[in-house]
Design a protein around this motif. Structure first.
Motif, mmCIF file in Angstrom:
data_model
loop_
_atom_site.group_PDB
_atom_site.id
_atom_site.type_symbol
_atom_site.label_atom_id
_atom_site.label_comp_id
_atom_site.label_asym_id
_atom_site.label_seq_id
_atom_site.Cartn_x
_atom_site.Cartn_y
_atom_site.Cartn_z
ATOM 1 N N ASP A 388 0.817 -1.212 0.000
ATOM 2 C CA ASP A 388 0.000 0.000 0.000
ATOM 3 C C ASP A 388 0.850 1.262 0.000
ATOM 4 O O ASP A 388 0.431 2.305 -0.509
ATOM 5 C CB ASP A 388 -0.948 0.014 1.202
ATOM 6 N N PHE A 395 -3.106 6.259 -5.001
ATOM 7 C CA PHE A 395 -4.339 6.385 -4.235
ATOM 8 C C PHE A 395 -4.789 7.849 -4.192
ATOM 9 O O PHE A 395 -5.954 8.164 -4.434
ATOM 10 C CB PHE A 395 -4.147 5.895 -2.796
ATOM 11 N N SER A 398 -5.846 9.304 -7.539
ATOM 12 C CA SER A 398 -7.199 8.849 -7.871
ATOM 13 C C SER A 398 -8.239 9.631 -7.084
ATOM 14 O O SER A 398 -9.334 9.904 -7.586
ATOM 15 C CB SER A 398 -7.333 7.352 -7.570
ATOM 16 N N ARG A 473 -10.932 -3.439 2.674
ATOM 17 C CA ARG A 473 -10.317 -2.837 1.487
ATOM 18 C C ARG A 473 -11.436 -2.265 0.626
ATOM 19 O O ARG A 473 -12.509 -2.860 0.522
ATOM 20 C CB ARG A 473 -9.546 -3.872 0.664
ATOM 21 N N THR A 475 -12.458 -0.661 -3.240
ATOM 22 C CA THR A 475 -12.107 -0.478 -4.645
ATOM 23 C C THR A 475 -13.266 0.214 -5.347
ATOM 24 O O THR A 475 -14.432 0.015 -4.995
ATOM 25 C CB THR A 475 -11.838 -1.844 -5.317
ATOM 26 N N ASP A 476 -12.944 1.065 -6.319
ATOM 27 C CA ASP A 476 -13.998 1.673 -7.131
ATOM 28 C C ASP A 476 -13.507 1.802 -8.566
ATOM 29 O O ASP A 476 -12.432 1.288 -8.911
ATOM 30 C CB ASP A 476 -14.434 3.025 -6.557
ATOM 31 N N GLY A 479 -9.924 2.933 -9.121
ATOM 32 C CA GLY A 479 -8.791 2.127 -8.678
ATOM 33 C C GLY A 479 -8.994 1.568 -7.281
ATOM 34 O O GLY A 479 -10.048 1.715 -6.658
ATOM 35 N N ASP A 480 -7.936 0.929 -6.796
ATOM 36 C CA ASP A 480 -7.936 0.283 -5.488
ATOM 37 C C ASP A 480 -7.429 1.264 -4.443
ATOM 38 O O ASP A 480 -6.332 1.817 -4.570
ATOM 39 C CB ASP A 480 -7.030 -0.958 -5.551
ATOM 40 N N ASN A 481 -8.217 1.486 -3.387
ATOM 41 C CA ASN A 481 -7.786 2.359 -2.293
ATOM 42 C C ASN A 481 -6.905 1.630 -1.286
ATOM 43 O O ASN A 481 -6.375 2.242 -0.371
ATOM 44 C CB ASN A 481 -9.008 2.922 -1.555
#
Length: 604
Positions: A388, A395, A398, A473, A475-476, A479-481
């Motif tokens: 991460d 992150f 985004s 976790r 995600t949208d 992208g993945d947070n």
């Protein structure tokens, strides 16, 4: 402040630093292979400067091994959060003999490692503390001359082999952190690092000057463990990332690249900044400039940094204080997470005066020392790097896209629906434990109790059926947070007491807290838990969650404990999920067998 001033004024400095409020208490055991009084004094000052108030246990001279293996009751009762093992080359038990065979030397390496591993394992398993272990500095004398480095029986060669073994162990055991005194001693120089008179008179393996450097370095490691390292580097452009003024000189006349001595220095500084970004530091631009001109600078053929490296780009004619405030707001981080670098002393002074939380290093105007100044301050120290971290800049970039997307919607719910969010929520898994520990120790705003746990404590909780644990976790479509939320609760009969509930600020107002609560209630129903008890402990930074439990339907409990508010929630037999915009994925663990547990605290 100069080293000499720190040594002379230490008591006055300490008195001033103790005037701070909201200091974080940390119990630190210093186990020394030499005299550690001076080290403790310096470490205390540097920790107080980071908002950490240490309480110390100090072993007797060269009792570091006995205190652990024979379980000194004073140490065991102290229950340290951090154990610093301060050893140097003087504490190597057996150096190789002249012309000793390689197989014998290897045996010595293995025995030395076994000796230290026995310490580390006992501290980890029985005290659950984070261990900070010095690697080894080089012996002061070289009887073999330069052969010391190349011959397997040379003392220098032996020290380097041991350091490599220490490093290998640390890479594979997250509870051990290396304090790199080999680097510190090289930085200061042998003559400044070790003084024979101090060793023979007081058994001090470090000079007072070296003790200052070591205290500063250990404090940087401790602050990283407790989430106090900086997160964001905000940079000026003209004469900071390149030589010249882009608006006046034009792209072709900027000083940047290997064909110019100063241009090469700018190039190296850009490389340093790029490497900070790669390991998770957020980059932002704050420049008095026309935006299009400012962006053009990154199209220079020698520019290592590109526009996409920056999560926020502020190039306008507003004050830099205004822009830095906006950068913090857009990234949803505190001003105390920011380091600002500008070659202009007037701009530095203005930011320092009006934004006291922002770190403003005095980098001067010579780009060749910019990186060195940042290094000396240890702003971005990390205790470990997890996946991460490597994705952090992405992150936040985004998040800027999400904010731009939000402006297209008049209804916030429509915006949330458009994100197409999905959450993986489950019980703690070994693959995530390092990130969970990191999040626990670095999250301050959405954090109901601001309790901190070591890696060993997190591992123990994950394996204990008396605890209910959740990670989340998110995600949208952007992208993945990453892993952004953690809940820890202790099960006592049919009651769950929530010890910890936190969430990364980068996913605020996305209903992730509702998704976590839905999963929490589901697990309580599965395990036969009838009541959830939550506590909110106010801190300097977590006022945003003061109404968290009320918003979830909890009832305030009477007779609240000092410094905390207690809330209760009766788990219903049937429950309607609260989240409207997040699809849940992942599998929660089934209810474990009932474990013996202790009673709920009397405040409840």
């Amino acid at each position: 402040m100069a080293v000499g001033d720190i040594l002379r004024k230490r008591q006055a400095i300490k008195r001033e630093l103790l005037k701070q409020t909201n200091l974080v208490p940390v119990r630190i055991a210093i186990l020394g292979g030499s005299t550690t009084t001076e080290i403790k004094s310096m470490l205390e000052i540097f920790l107080l400067a980071q908002g950490i108030e240490p309480v110390f246990y100090e072993s007797g001279y060269n009792r570091y091994f006995e205190d652990v293996l024979f379980e000194n009751p004073d140490l065991w009762n102290f229950k340290p959060n951090i154990v610093l093992i301060h050893t140097t080359w003087h504490n190597i038990s057996e150096f190789p003999a002249l012309l000793e065979a390689e197989v014998e030397v290897e045996g010595r390496v293995r025995r030395e490692m076994a000796r230290f591993e026995s310490l580390w394992e006992k501290i980890h398993t029985e005290l659950g503390a984070v261990i900070i272990q010095n690697n080894f500095d080089l012996p002061r004398l070289r009887p073999l001359g330069n052969l010391e480095a190349s011959e397997t029986f040379g003392s220098v060669n032996f020290v380097l082999r041991l350091n490599a073994e220490f490093a290998s162990y640390a890479r594979n055991h997250s509870h051990l952190l290396i304090n790199d005194i080999l680097y510190l001693s090289a930085q200061i120089g042998q003559a400044g690092w070790f003084r024979p008179s101090y060793w023979y008179s007081f058994h001090m393996a470090l000079s007072p000057t070296a003790s200052v450097a070591l205290g500063h370095n250990v404090a940087a490691i401790v602050k990283s463990v407790y989430g106090k390292s900086k997160k964001c580097l905000v940079l000026d452009l003209d004469n900071t990332l390149w030589g010249g003024v882009i608006g006046d000189d034009g792209l072709q006349n900027l000083i940047l690249g290997k064909d110019h001595p100063v241009g090469e220095a700018y190039l190296d500084f850009q490389r340093y900044v790029k490497n900070l970004r790669r390991r998770g530091v957020i980059l932002a631009v704050c420049s008095k400039n026309d935006e299009e001109n400012a962006k053009e600078g990154f199209s220079h053929p020698d520019s290592v940094l590109k526009l996409e490296d920056f999560s926020v780009f502020k190039a306008n004619w507003n004050t830099k204080c205004e822009n830095i405030r906006e950068i913090a707001a857009e990234l949803n981080i505190g001003l105390d997470s920011i380091v600002f670098v500008d070659d202009n002393p007037a701009e530095r002074a203005i930011v320092e005066e009006h934004l006291s939380e922002v770190a403003v290093p005095n980098v001067g105007s010579d780009v060749s020392v910019f990186a060195e100044v940042l290094e000396q301050e240890r702003y971005f120290e990390v205790d470990k790097i997890v996946q991460d971290d490597l994705s952090r800049s992405a992150f936040y970039s985004s998040n800027v896209e999400r904010s731009a997307c939000q402006s297209q919607f008049s209804n916030y719910g429509d915006f949330l629906a458009s994100l197409q969010m999905s959450a993986e929520i489950g019980s703690f898994r070994p693959v995530y434990l390092e990130r969970i520990t990191q999040l626990i120790n670095k999250t301050n705003q959405f954090n109901l109790t601001t309790r901190r746990y070591t890696g060993g404590e997190v591992e123990a909780i994950a394996e204990d059926p008396a605890f209910l644990t959740l990670y989340g976790r998110l995600t949208d479509k952007f992208g993945d947070n990453g892993l952004v939320s953690v809940v820890v609760g202790q099960i006592v009969d049919e009651v769950l007491q929530i010890d910890l509930w936190l969430m990364s600020c980068r996913v605020l107002k996305r209903e992730m807290e509702f998704a976590m609560f839905d999963a929490l209630v589901e697990q309580c129903q599965l395990r036969g838990i009838r009541k959830i008890i939550g506590v909110y402990i106010p801190s300097k930074k977590n006022s945003m969650v003061a109404g968290h439990y009320a918003s979830l339907g909890f009832s305030a409990m009477t007779g609240t404990s000092e410094g905390g508010e207690w809330w209760s929630y009766d788990v219903p037999p049937t429950y309607s999920p609260r989240t409207r915009y997040i699809r849940r994925t992942g599998e929660l663990l089934q209810a474990p067998e009932t474990a013996d547990s202790t009673s709920v605290p009397s405040e409840v």
